[in-house]
Motif scaffolding. Structure first.
Motif, PDB file in Angstrom:
ATOM      1  N   ASP A  61       0.839  -1.202   0.000  1.00 28.30           N
ATOM      2  CA  ASP A  61       0.000   0.000   0.000  1.00 28.30           C
ATOM      3  C   ASP A  61       0.874   1.252   0.000  1.00 28.30           C
ATOM      4  OD1 ASP A  61      -2.501  -1.299   0.065  1.00 28.30           O
ATOM      5  OD2 ASP A  61      -2.292  -1.650   2.223  1.00 28.30           O
ATOM      6  N   VAL A  62       0.527   2.183  -0.883  1.00 31.37           N
ATOM      7  CA  VAL A  62       1.221   3.464  -0.938  1.00 31.37           C
ATOM      8  C   VAL A  62       0.181   4.566  -0.760  1.00 31.37           C
ATOM      9  CG1 VAL A  62       2.584   5.044  -2.358  1.00 31.37           C
ATOM     10  CG2 VAL A  62       3.009   2.574  -2.478  1.00 31.37           C
ATOM     11  N   SER A  63       0.282   5.289   0.327  1.00 33.85           N
ATOM     12  CA  SER A  63      -0.611   6.432   0.509  1.00 33.85           C
ATOM     13  C   SER A  63      -0.021   7.628  -0.235  1.00 33.85           C
ATOM     14  CB  SER A  63      -0.791   6.761   1.992  1.00 33.85           C
ATOM     15  OG  SER A  63       0.438   7.142   2.579  1.00 33.85           O
ATOM     16  N   VAL A  64      -0.888   8.416  -0.860  1.00 37.39           N
ATOM     17  CA  VAL A  64      -0.451   9.563  -1.643  1.00 37.39           C
ATOM     18  C   VAL A  64      -1.090  10.820  -1.051  1.00 37.39           C
ATOM     19  CG1 VAL A  64      -0.283  10.611  -3.930  1.00 37.39           C
ATOM     20  CG2 VAL A  64      -0.290   8.111  -3.696  1.00 37.39           C
ATOM     21  N   THR A  65      -0.267  11.612  -0.382  1.00 38.24           N
ATOM     22  CA  THR A  65      -0.762  12.815   0.280  1.00 38.24           C
ATOM     23  C   THR A  65      -1.180  13.870  -0.745  1.00 38.24           C
ATOM     24  OG1 THR A  65       0.696  12.422   2.161  1.00 38.24           O
ATOM     25  CG2 THR A  65      -0.158  14.660   1.894  1.00 38.24           C
ATOM     26  N   PRO A  66      -2.377  14.442  -0.582  1.00 37.68           N
ATOM     27  CA  PRO A  66      -2.833  15.462  -1.534  1.00 37.68           C
ATOM     28  C   PRO A  66      -1.964  16.719  -1.487  1.00 37.68           C
ATOM     29  CG  PRO A  66      -4.674  14.604  -0.246  1.00 37.68           C
ATOM     30  CD  PRO A  66      -3.418  14.114   0.412  1.00 37.68           C
ATOM     31  N   VAL A  67      -1.824  17.349  -2.633  1.00 42.42           N
ATOM     32  CA  VAL A  67      -1.194  18.659  -2.756  1.00 42.42           C
ATOM     33  C   VAL A  67      -2.224  19.590  -3.393  1.00 42.42           C
ATOM     34  CG1 VAL A  67       0.617  20.010  -3.877  1.00 42.42           C
ATOM     35  CG2 VAL A  67       1.134  17.734  -2.976  1.00 42.42           C
ATOM     36  N   THR A  68      -2.476  20.698  -2.758  1.00 39.49           N
ATOM     37  CA  THR A  68      -3.507  21.619  -3.247  1.00 39.49           C
ATOM     38  C   THR A  68      -3.103  22.235  -4.584  1.00 39.49           C
ATOM     39  OG1 THR A  68      -4.140  22.166  -0.978  1.00 39.49           O
ATOM     40  CG2 THR A  68      -4.835  23.692  -2.704  1.00 39.49           C
ATOM     41  N   ASP A  69      -4.028  22.193  -5.527  1.00 36.83           N
ATOM     42  CA  ASP A  69      -3.826  22.867  -6.810  1.00 36.83           C
ATOM     43  C   ASP A  69      -4.508  24.232  -6.772  1.00 36.83           C
ATOM     44  OD1 ASP A  69      -2.649  20.837  -8.992  1.00 36.83           O
ATOM     45  OD2 ASP A  69      -3.904  19.720  -7.602  1.00 36.83           O
ATOM     46  N   VAL A  70      -3.927  25.166  -7.499  1.00 35.12           N
ATOM     47  CA  VAL A  70      -4.472  26.516  -7.510  1.00 35.12           C
ATOM     48  C   VAL A  70      -5.829  26.523  -8.210  1.00 35.12           C
ATOM     49  CG1 VAL A  70      -4.123  28.890  -8.307  1.00 35.12           C
ATOM     50  CG2 VAL A  70      -2.172  27.529  -7.534  1.00 35.12           C
ATOM     51  N   GLY A  71      -6.808  27.111  -7.548  1.00 36.61           N
ATOM     52  CA  GLY A  71      -8.111  27.274  -8.180  1.00 36.61           C
ATOM     53  C   GLY A  71      -8.101  28.451  -9.132  1.00 36.61           C
ATOM     54  N   SER A  72      -9.195  28.661  -9.811  1.00 41.64           N
ATOM     55  CA  SER A  72      -9.306  29.810 -10.710  1.00 41.64           C
ATOM     56  C   SER A  72     -10.524  30.637 -10.332  1.00 41.64           C
ATOM     57  CB  SER A  72      -9.420  29.358 -12.172  1.00 41.64           C
ATOM     58  OG  SER A  72     -10.618  28.629 -12.381  1.00 41.64           O
ATOM     59  N   ILE A  73     -10.381  31.942 -10.440  1.00 44.00           N
ATOM     60  CA  ILE A  73     -11.475  32.860 -10.144  1.00 44.00           C
ATOM     61  C   ILE A  73     -11.784  33.666 -11.397  1.00 44.00           C
ATOM     62  CG2 ILE A  73     -12.288  34.753  -8.680  1.00 44.00           C
ATOM     63  CD1 ILE A  73     -10.339  33.947  -6.583  1.00 44.00           C
ATOM     64  N   ALA A  74     -13.054  33.870 -11.656  1.00 44.71           N
ATOM     65  CA  ALA A  74     -13.473  34.704 -12.776  1.00 44.71           C
ATOM     66  C   ALA A  74     -14.411  35.791 -12.280  1.00 44.71           C
ATOM     67  CB  ALA A  74     -14.169  33.864 -13.851  1.00 44.71           C
ATOM     68  N   ILE A  75     -14.240  36.999 -12.815  1.00 38.14           N
ATOM     69  CA  ILE A  75     -15.166  38.103 -12.573  1.00 38.14           C
ATOM     70  C   ILE A  75     -16.012  38.252 -13.830  1.00 38.14           C
ATOM     71  CG2 ILE A  75     -15.379  40.581 -12.155  1.00 38.14           C
ATOM     72  CD1 ILE A  75     -12.690  40.463 -10.693  1.00 38.14           C
ATOM     73  N   ILE A  76     -17.315  38.077 -13.684  1.00 41.25           N
ATOM     74  CA  ILE A  76     -18.214  38.083 -14.838  1.00 41.25           C
ATOM     75  C   ILE A  76     -19.189  39.254 -14.717  1.00 41.25           C
ATOM     76  CG2 ILE A  76     -19.913  36.747 -16.125  1.00 41.25           C
ATOM     77  CD1 ILE A  76     -18.663  34.238 -14.827  1.00 41.25           C
ATOM     78  N   PRO A  77     -19.087  40.242 -15.611  1.00 39.83           N
ATOM     79  CA  PRO A  77     -20.005  41.393 -15.543  1.00 39.83           C
ATOM     80  C   PRO A  77     -21.458  40.960 -15.722  1.00 39.83           C
ATOM     81  CG  PRO A  77     -18.152  41.853 -16.995  1.00 39.83           C
ATOM     82  CD  PRO A  77     -18.106  40.380 -16.690  1.00 39.83           C
ATOM     83  N   VAL A  78     -22.351  41.662 -15.034  1.00 42.58           N
ATOM     84  CA  VAL A  78     -23.786  41.414 -15.138  1.00 42.58           C
ATOM     85  C   VAL A  78     -24.470  42.713 -15.580  1.00 42.58           C
ATOM     86  CG1 VAL A  78     -25.897  40.774 -13.910  1.00 42.58           C
ATOM     87  CG2 VAL A  78     -23.733  39.663 -13.334  1.00 42.58           C
ATOM     88  N   ASP A  79     -25.101  42.675 -16.723  1.00 48.29           N
ATOM     89  CA  ASP A  79     -25.852  43.841 -17.233  1.00 48.29           C
ATOM     90  C   ASP A  79     -25.000  45.097 -17.319  1.00 48.29           C
ATOM     91  OD1 ASP A  79     -28.101  42.220 -17.303  1.00 48.29           O
ATOM     92  OD2 ASP A  79     -28.698  42.752 -15.269  1.00 48.29           O
ATOM     93  N   SER A  80     -23.729  44.964 -17.444  1.00 51.89           N
ATOM     94  CA  SER A  80     -22.885  46.152 -17.592  1.00 51.89           C
ATOM     95  C   SER A  80     -21.566  45.734 -18.230  1.00 51.89           C
ATOM     96  CB  SER A  80     -22.635  46.821 -16.241  1.00 51.89           C
ATOM     97  OG  SER A  80     -22.013  45.935 -15.339  1.00 51.89           O
ATOM     98  N   ALA A  81     -21.002  46.667 -18.971  1.00 53.39           N
ATOM     99  CA  ALA A  81     -19.715  46.394 -19.596  1.00 53.39           C
ATOM    100  C   ALA A  81     -18.603  46.901 -18.696  1.00 53.39           C
ATOM    101  CB  ALA A  81     -19.664  47.070 -20.968  1.00 53.39           C
ATOM    102  N   ALA A  82     -17.395  46.969 -19.240  1.00 55.43           N
ATOM    103  CA  ALA A  82     -16.257  47.429 -18.444  1.00 55.43           C
ATOM    104  C   ALA A  82     -16.202  48.952 -18.393  1.00 55.43           C
ATOM    105  CB  ALA A  82     -14.966  46.878 -19.023  1.00 55.43           C
ATOM    106  N   GLU A  83     -17.258  49.598 -18.851  1.00 56.44           N
ATOM    107  CA  GLU A  83     -17.327  51.057 -18.812  1.00 56.44           C
ATOM    108  C   GLU A  83     -18.673  51.466 -18.227  1.00 56.44           C
ATOM    109  OE1 GLU A  83     -15.583  53.762 -22.044  1.00 56.44           O
ATOM    110  OE2 GLU A  83     -17.743  53.882 -22.431  1.00 56.44           O
ATOM    111  N   ILE A  84     -18.656  52.270 -17.185  1.00 58.25           N
ATOM    112  CA  ILE A  84     -19.891  52.743 -16.564  1.00 58.25           C
ATOM    113  C   ILE A  84     -19.852  54.266 -16.479  1.00 58.25           C
ATOM    114  CG2 ILE A  84     -20.208  50.626 -15.217  1.00 58.25           C
ATOM    115  CD1 ILE A  84     -19.206  52.172 -12.757  1.00 58.25           C
TER     116      ILE A  84
END
Length: 288
Positions: free
Chosen positions: A112-135
């Motif tokens: 038996d070989v136990s394999v310790t988890p290593v955290t992978d980087v997550g991803s974050i997204a900013i998604i505009p709602v009803d507006s563009a990048a200019e207000i």
């Protein structure tokens, strides 16, 4: 010639032992064996579950043939140079790694070989709602935040929170108002975020179910604003968090908001006094 099968000579004792590996890290075969004795020549066959042996090709039964020859030190050296590679992103959260060994006195010996988890980087997204990048000036920028980690199992966030900050680079120097950040609750109400931008995952909100957020620009301000979202995630049973962040830039464009009202002072008289009016500025915007 190394020989085949169990081998020649009876002077080597090959024992096995469990091992603790780390996700996405190789380890040497010597880590799972204890070698002692004098001399022996022969083969061992190893089948690996959830991994491979580097530089070797398995047969139709999924077994790797390893040729061994020499005394205990020689065989130890051979085993130390052969690497076992866990499958990419595999760890104990996803199953069990086992090596099944035959040869040198071992029959279907499972290691038996136990394999310790290593955290992978997550991803974050900013998604505009009803507006563009200019207000427009005195407007607001609504956005959603999505966090994803398609590799890890049981991901959680440090302090169960994400952080949203606004870095304002307004170009007007006559105004001082700053913008505000809010989240929109289930009742449609805007709830202000604290100065550190922390949003706690509570009241039914989770990594996969975040509310909408709003940046409200500073009164009568214009220029560029950078919105940054950050957090630290960790995989279940891993030892450390990793940080991830994303930012987007919005432009707040100026809008003429001052009003000029005309007030009559006196009427004009033919061949006499001239008519006169007084101009009053209301809702003055010093930035205009």
């Amino acid at each position: 010639d190394y020989g085949t099968g169990g081998g020649t000579g009876e002077g080597i004792s090959l024992g096995t032992k469990p091992y603790e590996a780390t996700e996405d890290n190789k380890f040497s075969l010597i880590n799972i064996f204890d070698v002692s004795g004098d001399q022996k020549t022969g083969d061992i066959k190893i089948k690996v579950t959830n991994g491979t042996i580097e530089g070797y090709t398995p047969d139709s039964n999924g077994e790797y043939t390893i040729k061994l020859k020499g005394n205990a030190a020689d065989i130890g050296t051979i085993l130390s140079q052969i690497k076992v590679v866990p499958d990419a992103n595999f760890n104990d959260n996803k199953g069990q790694m086992q090596l099944t060994v035959n040869g040198f006195g071992l029959t279907d010996k499972i290691v038996d070989v136990s394999v310790t988890p290593v955290t992978d980087v997550g991803s974050i997204a900013i998604i505009p709602v009803d507006s563009a990048a200019e207000i427009e000036e005195n407007g607001e920028f609504k956005f959603k935040v999505e966090f994803k980690n398609n590799v890890d199992v049981g991901t959680t966030l440090r302090d169960n929170a994400i952080y949203i900050k606004a870095n304002e680079n307004y170009i007007d120097s006559t105004e001082t108002a700053t913008g505000k950040l809010y989240y929109i609750n289930n009742l449609g109400e805007k709830i202000g975020l604290p100065d550190n931008g922390e949003f706690k995952l509570k009241d039914g909100y989770t990594i996969d179910n975040l509310p909408q957020f709003v940046y409200e620009s500073g009164e009568n301000r214009n220029g560029e604003v950078s919105i940054t979202v950050s957090t630290e995630n960790i995989e279940a049973n891993a030892y450390s968090h990793v940080q991830t962040s994303v930012n987007t830039t919005i432009t707040v464009i100026p809008v003429v908001s001052s009003e000029i009202k005309v007030q009559k002072v006196q009427d004009g008289i033919e061949d006499g006094q001239m008519a006169s009016v007084k101009l009053n500025i209301t809702k003055a915007d010093a930035s205009e």
